[in-house]
Design an enzyme around this catalytic site. Sequence first.
Site, short mmCIF file in Angstrom:
data_model
loop_
_atom_site.label_atom_id
_atom_site.label_comp_id
_atom_site.label_asym_id
_atom_site.label_seq_id
_atom_site.Cartn_x
_atom_site.Cartn_y
_atom_site.Cartn_z
N ARG A 1 0.86 -1.18 0.00
CA ARG A 1 0.00 0.00 0.00
C ARG A 1 0.90 1.22 0.00
NH1 ARG A 1 2.37 2.02 3.67
NH2 ARG A 1 0.78 3.62 3.71
N GLY A 2 0.25 2.40 -0.18
CA GLY A 2 1.04 3.62 -0.38
C GLY A 2 1.16 3.82 -1.89
N ALA A 3 0.88 5.06 -2.33
CA ALA A 3 0.74 5.30 -3.77
C ALA A 3 1.96 4.86 -4.60
CB ALA A 3 0.41 6.77 -4.00
N ARG A 21 -7.55 -0.38 -6.94
CA ARG A 21 -7.67 0.78 -6.04
C ARG A 21 -7.76 2.05 -6.90
NH1 ARG A 21 -4.18 1.15 -0.77
NH2 ARG A 21 -6.12 2.12 -0.08
N GLN A 33 -2.36 2.69 9.76
CA GLN A 33 -1.03 2.74 9.12
C GLN A 33 -0.03 3.52 9.97
OE1 GLN A 33 -3.92 3.28 7.58
NE2 GLN A 33 -3.92 2.57 5.46
N ASP A 56 -1.96 10.68 -2.53
CA ASP A 56 -2.31 9.60 -3.46
C ASP A 56 -2.61 10.12 -4.86
OD1 ASP A 56 -3.01 8.54 -0.62
OD2 ASP A 56 -2.67 6.82 -1.93
N ASN A 101 -5.26 12.37 0.18
CA ASN A 101 -4.39 11.52 1.00
C ASN A 101 -5.31 10.76 1.96
OD1 ASN A 101 -1.72 10.58 1.77
ND2 ASN A 101 -2.00 11.71 3.67
N LYS A 102 -4.72 9.95 2.81
CA LYS A 102 -5.47 9.10 3.73
C LYS A 102 -6.55 9.87 4.48
CE LYS A 102 -5.26 5.60 4.16
NZ LYS A 102 -6.22 4.76 3.41
O1 MRU Z 1 -4.57 3.09 2.03
P1 MRU Z 1 -3.08 3.32 1.93
O2 MRU Z 1 -2.33 2.79 3.11
O3 MRU Z 1 -2.52 2.88 0.62
O4 MRU Z 1 -2.94 4.91 1.99
C1 MRU Z 1 -1.66 5.46 1.86
C2 MRU Z 1 -1.62 6.93 1.99
O5 MRU Z 1 -2.62 7.61 2.10
C3 MRU Z 1 -0.26 7.58 1.86
O6 MRU Z 1 -0.18 8.71 2.66
C4 MRU Z 1 -0.02 7.97 0.39
O7 MRU Z 1 -0.25 6.88 -0.45
C5 MRU Z 1 1.35 8.49 0.17
S1 MRU Z 1 2.55 7.22 0.28
C6 MRU Z 1 4.08 7.85 -0.07
#
Ligand code: MRU
Length: 353
Positions: free
Chosen positions: A45-47, A88, A195, A236, A246-247
């Site tokens: 996970r994470g963009a 996603r 997270q 993201d 973002n999250k």
């Molecule tokens: O649902 P996730 O854990 O994939 O969400 C991740 C985030 O929101 C991060 O802050 C974002 O992807 C940036 S990662 C460098």
Amino acid sequence: MTPTLYWKDGNVEMLDQSRLPTEVTYVTCADAATVARGIKELWVRGAPAIGVAAAMGMALGARPLAEGSGDDFARELAGVGDMLISQRPTAVNLEWAVRQVMGYVKTNCEKPVADLKKQLVDLSQRMLEEDIATCRAIGAAGAHLMPDSGGVLTHCNAGALATGGYGTALGVIRAAVEAGKSIQVYADETRPVLQGARLTAWELMQDDIDVTLICDNMAAHVMGLGRVRAVVVGADRIARNGDAANKIGTYGVAILAREHNIPFYVAAPLSTVDFSIASGAQIPIEERPGHEITRVFGQTQIAPEGVKVFNPAFDVTPARYIAAIITERGAVRPEDLHRLADPGVDVAPLLVR
Ligand code: MRU
């Protein structure tokens, strides 16, 4: 740093982040379907990390395809790409990575398909390495914006675990610490998937960076106590006008930061900027299953059976709350971001110093 993904014996080893911090285990992905499952179920996970995973998934998905014409190969591979993208919707890096791979295939479609298949493995490896280099450049571009000493709050995990390595928001913090700054990180736990608690706290402790975990609903109080001198988060998808997804919970943190006169920064690679959309209103927001909220990791029930649940995984912070967007080309004000769509633009006059 614990790697998020790597090639081994022709397969992709994917760190199962859903098990952190109590177990460090890798899932062996031998096909695109397993990579897709890993993206959906948040093993990765994470963009930026899901972008790299998608590139590796494309290389795995290419493997069983017929070695006939380059055009047929490209058409079938595009289907693999659509399947990966559909896992996603919010992080644009997924789509970006698939487009990079398809671009490579289309410009090289006169080559034998067997050669192309091998080259896609190498391409995904290069994308992983470039992602790490990009994160380091983001860190270098943003370290000066961090206070020389004091608290920096972050939300979710935008660290090595969310990228090929080093991280975006945590990359900025890492670079500041490497430059000798004395930073205490406040990590929001980040309900509902935690997270911040499970990943950011773990990752920073592994690196001996000072981190204090707080519940999301404590951020206002901690800011009110004067313990936070800057906020830095990842993204993201960022629209052309600087609105940043973002999250879930990030938008609230940005409002709190404004109220307390604390600068709020977004750190992200340019691959996260979707120059094709004018504003954050056009960013698709993923909704995830209700059990993420009603149960702790699908186990202990913490809400009445059958309760209605709304579980958006991301929110959009309007550009007006963002002091600077830190990219690999430098930190710029959100209103100048659109100018970076031109790779030849002189960024020097745009930089936030
Ligand atoms: O649902 P996730 O854990 O994939 O969400 C991740 C985030 O929101 C991060 O802050 C974002 O992807 C940036 S990662 C460098």
